[in-house]
Motif scaffolding. Sequence first.
Motif, PDB file in Angstrom:
ATOM      1  N   LEU A   1       9.767 -21.061  35.482  1.00  0.00           N
ATOM      2  CA  LEU A   1       8.571 -21.808  35.862  1.00  0.00           C
ATOM      3  C   LEU A   1       7.936 -22.436  34.624  1.00  0.00           C
ATOM      4  CD1 LEU A   1       6.718 -19.326  38.259  1.00  0.00           C
ATOM      5  CD2 LEU A   1       8.303 -21.144  38.889  1.00  0.00           C
ATOM      6  N   ASP A   2       7.323 -23.585  34.832  1.00  0.00           N
ATOM      7  CA  ASP A   2       6.477 -24.174  33.808  1.00  0.00           C
ATOM      8  C   ASP A   2       5.062 -23.642  34.032  1.00  0.00           C
ATOM      9  OD1 ASP A   2       4.793 -25.784  32.252  1.00  0.00           O
ATOM     10  OD2 ASP A   2       6.071 -27.543  32.468  1.00  0.00           O
ATOM     11  N   ILE A   3       4.599 -22.780  33.136  1.00  0.00           N
ATOM     12  CA  ILE A   3       3.289 -22.126  33.309  1.00  0.00           C
ATOM     13  C   ILE A   3       2.234 -22.710  32.373  1.00  0.00           C
ATOM     14  CG2 ILE A   3       4.297 -19.977  34.161  1.00  0.00           C
ATOM     15  CD1 ILE A   3       3.781 -18.806  31.317  1.00  0.00           C
ATOM     16  N   THR A   4       2.524 -23.883  31.794  1.00  0.00           N
ATOM     17  CA  THR A   4       1.608 -24.491  30.827  1.00  0.00           C
ATOM     18  C   THR A   4       0.211 -24.646  31.406  1.00  0.00           C
ATOM     19  OG1 THR A   4       3.483 -25.717  29.925  1.00  0.00           O
ATOM     20  CG2 THR A   4       1.276 -26.445  29.269  1.00  0.00           C
ATOM     21  N   ASP A   5       0.136 -25.071  32.661  1.00  0.00           N
ATOM     22  CA  ASP A   5      -1.162 -25.302  33.299  1.00  0.00           C
ATOM     23  C   ASP A   5      -1.573 -24.141  34.204  1.00  0.00           C
ATOM     24  OD1 ASP A   5      -1.335 -27.879  32.121  1.00  0.00           O
ATOM     25  OD2 ASP A   5       0.010 -28.662  33.673  1.00  0.00           O
ATOM     26  N   GLY A   6      -0.883 -23.030  34.058  1.00  0.00           N
ATOM     27  CA  GLY A   6      -1.212 -21.845  34.847  1.00  0.00           C
ATOM     28  C   GLY A   6      -2.319 -21.032  34.205  1.00  0.00           C
ATOM     29  N   PRO A   7      -2.578 -19.863  34.731  1.00  0.00           N
ATOM     30  CA  PRO A   7      -3.614 -18.997  34.166  1.00  0.00           C
ATOM     31  C   PRO A   7      -3.282 -18.642  32.715  1.00  0.00           C
ATOM     32  CG  PRO A   7      -2.911 -18.205  36.318  1.00  0.00           C
ATOM     33  CD  PRO A   7      -1.947 -19.269  35.930  1.00  0.00           C
ATOM     34  N   LYS A   8      -4.293 -18.452  31.922  1.00  0.00           N
ATOM     35  CA  LYS A   8      -4.089 -18.098  30.518  1.00  0.00           C
ATOM     36  C   LYS A   8      -3.641 -16.639  30.397  1.00  0.00           C
ATOM     37  CE  LYS A   8      -5.463 -22.163  29.379  1.00  0.00           C
ATOM     38  NZ  LYS A   8      -4.437 -23.191  29.031  1.00  0.00           N
TER      39      LYS A   8
ATOM     40  N   ARG B   1       6.252 -26.982  26.108  1.00  0.00           N
ATOM     41  CA  ARG B   1       5.715 -26.393  27.335  1.00  0.00           C
ATOM     42  C   ARG B   1       5.877 -24.876  27.277  1.00  0.00           C
ATOM     43  NH1 ARG B   1       2.663 -29.876  29.947  1.00  0.00           N
ATOM     44  NH2 ARG B   1       3.079 -28.919  31.988  1.00  0.00           N
ATOM     45  N   MET B   2       4.963 -24.161  27.936  1.00  0.00           N
ATOM     46  CA  MET B   2       5.098 -22.719  28.086  1.00  0.00           C
ATOM     47  C   MET B   2       5.901 -22.439  29.356  1.00  0.00           C
ATOM     48  SD  MET B   2       3.915 -21.210  25.503  1.00  0.00           S
ATOM     49  CE  MET B   2       4.108 -19.550  26.162  1.00  0.00           C
ATOM     50  N   LEU B   3       6.911 -21.606  29.191  1.00  0.00           N
ATOM     51  CA  LEU B   3       7.828 -21.311  30.289  1.00  0.00           C
ATOM     52  C   LEU B   3       7.849 -19.817  30.579  1.00  0.00           C
ATOM     53  CD1 LEU B   3      10.820 -23.580  29.146  1.00  0.00           C
ATOM     54  CD2 LEU B   3       8.979 -24.174  30.749  1.00  0.00           C
ATOM     55  N   ALA B   4       8.162 -19.485  31.818  1.00  0.00           N
ATOM     56  CA  ALA B   4       8.285 -18.084  32.227  1.00  0.00           C
ATOM     57  C   ALA B   4       9.507 -17.943  33.119  1.00  0.00           C
ATOM     58  CB  ALA B   4       7.036 -17.622  32.971  1.00  0.00           C
ATOM     59  N   THR B   5      10.334 -16.971  32.839  1.00  0.00           N
ATOM     60  CA  THR B   5      11.517 -16.718  33.648  1.00  0.00           C
ATOM     61  C   THR B   5      11.256 -15.540  34.573  1.00  0.00           C
ATOM     62  OG1 THR B   5      12.968 -17.580  31.929  1.00  0.00           O
ATOM     63  CG2 THR B   5      13.973 -16.176  33.597  1.00  0.00           C
ATOM     64  N   CYS B   6      11.549 -15.729  35.874  1.00  0.00           N
ATOM     65  CA  CYS B   6      11.279 -14.733  36.904  1.00  0.00           C
ATOM     66  C   CYS B   6      12.587 -14.148  37.419  1.00  0.00           C
ATOM     67  CB  CYS B   6      10.541 -15.359  38.087  1.00  0.00           C
ATOM     68  SG  CYS B   6       9.067 -16.276  37.643  1.00  0.00           S
TER      69      CYS B   6
ATOM     70  N   ALA C   1       8.105 -12.105  42.871  1.00  0.00           N
ATOM     71  CA  ALA C   1       9.068 -11.785  41.826  1.00  0.00           C
ATOM     72  C   ALA C   1       8.302 -11.441  40.550  1.00  0.00           C
ATOM     73  CB  ALA C   1      10.015 -12.946  41.577  1.00  0.00           C
ATOM     74  N   THR C   2       8.996 -10.784  39.628  1.00  0.00           N
ATOM     75  CA  THR C   2       8.384 -10.362  38.371  1.00  0.00           C
ATOM     76  C   THR C   2       8.796 -11.298  37.241  1.00  0.00           C
ATOM     77  OG1 THR C   2       8.458  -8.058  39.093  1.00  0.00           O
ATOM     78  CG2 THR C   2       8.180  -8.451  36.736  1.00  0.00           C
ATOM     79  N   ILE C   3       7.829 -11.693  36.423  1.00  0.00           N
ATOM     80  CA  ILE C   3       8.133 -12.454  35.202  1.00  0.00           C
ATOM     81  C   ILE C   3       8.724 -11.492  34.170  1.00  0.00           C
ATOM     82  CG2 ILE C   3       7.115 -13.678  33.244  1.00  0.00           C
ATOM     83  CD1 ILE C   3       5.097 -14.891  35.194  1.00  0.00           C
ATOM     84  N   ILE C   4       9.889 -11.843  33.644  1.00  0.00           N
ATOM     85  CA  ILE C   4      10.529 -10.954  32.660  1.00  0.00           C
ATOM     86  C   ILE C   4      10.579 -11.573  31.267  1.00  0.00           C
ATOM     87  CG2 ILE C   4      11.863  -9.718  34.398  1.00  0.00           C
ATOM     88  CD1 ILE C   4      14.290 -11.373  33.673  1.00  0.00           C
ATOM     89  N   SER C   5      10.195 -12.848  31.153  1.00  0.00           N
ATOM     90  CA  SER C   5      10.191 -13.482  29.829  1.00  0.00           C
ATOM     91  C   SER C   5       9.194 -14.620  29.817  1.00  0.00           C
ATOM     92  CB  SER C   5      11.595 -14.009  29.494  1.00  0.00           C
ATOM     93  OG  SER C   5      11.598 -14.677  28.245  1.00  0.00           O
ATOM     94  N   VAL C   6       8.407 -14.715  28.745  1.00  0.00           N
ATOM     95  CA  VAL C   6       7.463 -15.818  28.535  1.00  0.00           C
ATOM     96  C   VAL C   6       7.732 -16.384  27.144  1.00  0.00           C
ATOM     97  CG1 VAL C   6       5.034 -16.487  28.326  1.00  0.00           C
ATOM     98  CG2 VAL C   6       5.714 -14.781  30.044  1.00  0.00           C
ATOM     99  N   PHE C   7       7.888 -17.706  27.049  1.00  0.00           N
ATOM    100  CA  PHE C   7       8.271 -18.307  25.768  1.00  0.00           C
ATOM    101  C   PHE C   7       7.913 -19.786  25.755  1.00  0.00           C
ATOM    102  CE2 PHE C   7      11.641 -18.566  28.815  1.00  0.00           C
ATOM    103  CZ  PHE C   7      12.211 -19.826  28.641  1.00  0.00           C
ATOM    104  N   LYS C   8       7.960 -20.360  24.560  1.00  0.00           N
ATOM    105  CA  LYS C   8       7.675 -21.782  24.410  1.00  0.00           C
ATOM    106  C   LYS C   8       8.985 -22.562  24.479  1.00  0.00           C
ATOM    107  CE  LYS C   8       4.576 -23.349  21.529  1.00  0.00           C
ATOM    108  NZ  LYS C   8       3.859 -23.759  20.283  1.00  0.00           N
ATOM    109  N   GLY C   9       8.984 -23.602  25.345  1.00  0.00           N
ATOM    110  CA  GLY C   9      10.092 -24.538  25.383  1.00  0.00           C
ATOM    111  C   GLY C   9       9.725 -25.747  24.547  1.00  0.00           C
ATOM    112  N   HIS C  10      10.603 -26.154  23.647  1.00  0.00           N
ATOM    113  CA  HIS C  10      10.258 -27.202  22.680  1.00  0.00           C
ATOM    114  C   HIS C  10      10.662 -28.593  23.164  1.00  0.00           C
ATOM    115  CE1 HIS C  10       8.972 -24.338  19.656  1.00  0.00           C
ATOM    116  NE2 HIS C  10      10.040 -23.606  19.964  1.00  0.00           N
ATOM    117  N   LYS C  11       9.853 -29.550  22.804  1.00  0.00           N
ATOM    118  CA  LYS C  11      10.098 -30.946  23.144  1.00  0.00           C
ATOM    119  C   LYS C  11      11.527 -31.328  22.768  1.00  0.00           C
ATOM    120  CE  LYS C  11       8.523 -35.640  22.044  1.00  0.00           C
ATOM    121  NZ  LYS C  11       7.530 -36.457  21.297  1.00  0.00           N
ATOM    122  N   GLY C  12      12.200 -32.005  23.705  1.00  0.00           N
ATOM    123  CA  GLY C  12      13.555 -32.464  23.459  1.00  0.00           C
ATOM    124  C   GLY C  12      14.631 -31.498  23.917  1.00  0.00           C
TER     125      GLY C  12
END
Length: 351
Positions: free
Chosen positions: A300-307, A257-262, A231-242
């Motif tokens: 997806l939570d991509i915080t620990d994924g590739p930079k 956390r860094m998040l990506a929507t596919c 699948a293709t990632i169409i959005s990358v953004f920061k999800g805020h605590k809480g």
Amino acid sequence: MSFLPRATVLTSNIVDNWRTLDGLHPGATTAAVVKADAYGLGAAKVARALKIAGCQTFFVAYLEEGMTLRKALGKGPRIFVLNGPARGELAAYRDAELTAVLSSELHLKLWSTAPRGTCALHVDTGMNRLGLPLAMIDTEATALRRLAPVLVMSHLACADDPKNPANLLQRRAFEAVADAFPDTPASLANSAGCYLGKGYGFDLTRPGIALYGGSTPPANVTLKTAVVLEATIISVFKGHKGSAVGYGATYLLTQDRMLATCAIGYADGLMRSGAGKLMGWVDGVACPVAGRISMDLVTLDITDGPKGIKPGAHVEFLGEHARLEAQAAACGTFGYELLTGLGPRVQRNYR
């Protein structure tokens, strides 16, 4: 660039899996089960590749599947229809040169009036799903032999559990069936049955899910990946605590956390039950699903994924990293359901 999910079907790997399974039972014929559109991967193209490799026997579930497959393969290969004939279908079996699998007394009555095509007999040896009663082999053997079946068969209920005593009980019951038809080839083993040893091979084996990289083979059997679902990632953004992710706010972020929507969801076959358990692989790194899976989207939570992950990047949900049975287990199911559940808007490409 299209955002539609993509399934790359590796037909050469399917062929290699067929050859691997064929090698388990020297002297027996290895068929290919291609029902349900080859488990969602495209029966026409999969079967043509197998035919070129030497496979000459195929199994489908319905007459309509058999007729479509006959058009794809042309004359020559044998095509068995597992669910058997219904009223009004008999001439179609003859005209398309399909073999009807007879598994009930109603089938026998219908076939006795048929324009003569070829038939197989399915005998129930303990599954209680489809099959002629085992007692008929004693009471009606002469009448059944008059039908000139080209195959006698049964189906294992517990082959995926090699230690289950039901396997041996069914094999022994089927040996009596095969003995009653000494001049007719016999078939018992499905995919998992192929792993149970030589006593289960008989004259013809019928692998299905194993062709497509599924099942749980023993250590000495290696199956190749048959499909890569991306699948293709169409959005990358920061999800805020809480804050929370997805429907129902079930996934709470305890830190930024860094998040990506596919662009893939349960309408495409990514099962909703995989929320919080499924992984998507980005450049070979596993990233967990965050929150519920939607109809068309998953986060997806991509915080620990590739930079440096950006929109347009691809995520593997089935493939060399995202193994079919492991992903299925994360959804609480098995590989059959994941493959056959691939939606119609998933683009199938063949390689």
